[in-house]
Design an enzyme around this catalytic site. Structure first.
Site, short mmCIF file in Angstrom:
data_model
loop_
_atom_site.label_atom_id
_atom_site.label_comp_id
_atom_site.label_asym_id
_atom_site.label_seq_id
_atom_site.Cartn_x
_atom_site.Cartn_y
_atom_site.Cartn_z
N LYS A 58 0.76 -1.37 -0.02
CA LYS A 58 -0.18 0.04 0.13
C LYS A 58 0.88 1.33 0.03
O LYS A 58 0.68 2.31 0.69
CB LYS A 58 -0.80 -0.06 1.11
N GLY A 188 -8.75 -13.13 2.83
CA GLY A 188 -7.67 -13.28 3.73
C GLY A 188 -8.38 -14.11 4.86
O GLY A 188 -8.06 -15.49 4.77
#
Lengths: 218, 218
Positions: A58, A188
């Site tokens: 990110k 996830g």
């Protein structure tokens, strides 16, 4: 294959080995990379060499810092995730050049999946899409929790790979984002927190398939 | 003391030891933390325990990922840098709670220093300031290269510590941001790439002082 497993926690090596045959790729998160350092990513890669490996840093910094951030991971991953919102000049232009030199892909976040994104980050989705177009990003990230944004991104960037997180723990159902036009759903905790990750991954794939069969009908 | 050294490169241990007596703190960047892992930050801290240590992760993710990202660094640093633009609900609210539980400070980027920030990221500066206010951030980051933004942040958030990067390699002069209301200037390459980092740091401090004497005069 339409499933990318987000690996943010231990036992990462066990998870990668177990999931290697059923997923399209693995997204490695900052928590794991920070805990063990970049060398760990190179070790994990060897456990499932042909998958699509994505470092989800990110990245959201000035160009020189983003370039220095990816360096220790070059060769371990096929793609890096950065934020479109930092813009091009002095930031993503430099990152994109470095990645291109190394035959590595750039994936840009254009919208986020959490509730607070709607009132701030996601207001910039059109600008972010324009950044992805200008910089010729290989892929973008748009939230499965907000399929209307996935559909917007898909229509604006027909050639770009769309990755959608938010399936499972964050509330989206497997296939929601695929129906809206995503290429991959990122899952996830639903998988990695399960006592039987392989079984859950297979179940997610089956649910995606089932949902895709229905979503194209009027 | 008004100088924070940005440590993004080797030889980090030597730099920390040399600069310990003259700087207010150290900002550890992602490149170094990724390369060596979180344990390295704990080792560096011991070389200058009383400085202000900041982990500049530029966090910009959903809450659970940001919380997992800071965990291996708790105890090594006094503060973490995250991006205001990700918003509060499901993101910074969770990070702020975790940091508060551990007596650790939150510093939010509200504007960035590179040229491309003006056309995108920095358009949200007012929203970002509002996020910093809502979440009660201890500090904010605003660019020395754009002193008008530093002044805006200072006027809106009188109680918050303002950190300004962009001095040196990015073009701002020592003292520019301090004159606009910043509490600390963050200096990286100008110091860390020099053959004599201590001498350069002292010179920056002297220039800051000289500039501050002038800037308050009409």
């Amino acid at each position: 294959m339409t499933l990318v497993a987000a690996i943010d926690r231990d036992p990462a090596e066990e998870l990668v080995s177990k999931l290697c045959r059923v997923v399209a790729g693995f997204k490695l998160g900052i928590p794991l990379l920070l805990r063990y350092g970049a060398a760990y990513a190179h070790r994990l890669r060897k456990l499932c060499r042909d998958a699509l490996w994505i470092a989800d840093l990110k990245l959201a910094d000035i160009g020189s810092t983003m370039v220095a951030s990816v360096e220790p991971l070059l060769g371990a991953v096929d793609a890096f995730i950065a934020h479109a919102v930092v813009g091009v000049e002095g930031a993503l232009d430099q990152l994109a050049n470095t990645l291109e030199e190394h035959g590595t892909k750039l994936v840009l976040v254009v919208a986020m999946s959490h509730p607070g994104a709607s009132s701030l980050y996601n207001k910039l989705v059109e600008d972010n899409i324009e950044v992805a177009r200008r910089i010729r990003a290989w892929g973008v990230v748009a939230p499965a929790t907000m399929p209307e944004l996935v559909a917007l991104v898909r229509s604006r960037l027909p050639e770009v790979k769309v990755f959608s997180p938010g399936v499972g723990a964050q509330g989206a159902k497997p296939g929601d984002a695929l129906c809206a036009g995503a290429d991959y759903e990122i899952v996830g905790r639903l998988i990695t927190s399960s006592p039987d990750p392989l079984e859950v991954a297979k179940k997610v794939l089956a649910e995606q398939k089932k949902r895709l069969e229905r979503c194209w009908k009027p």
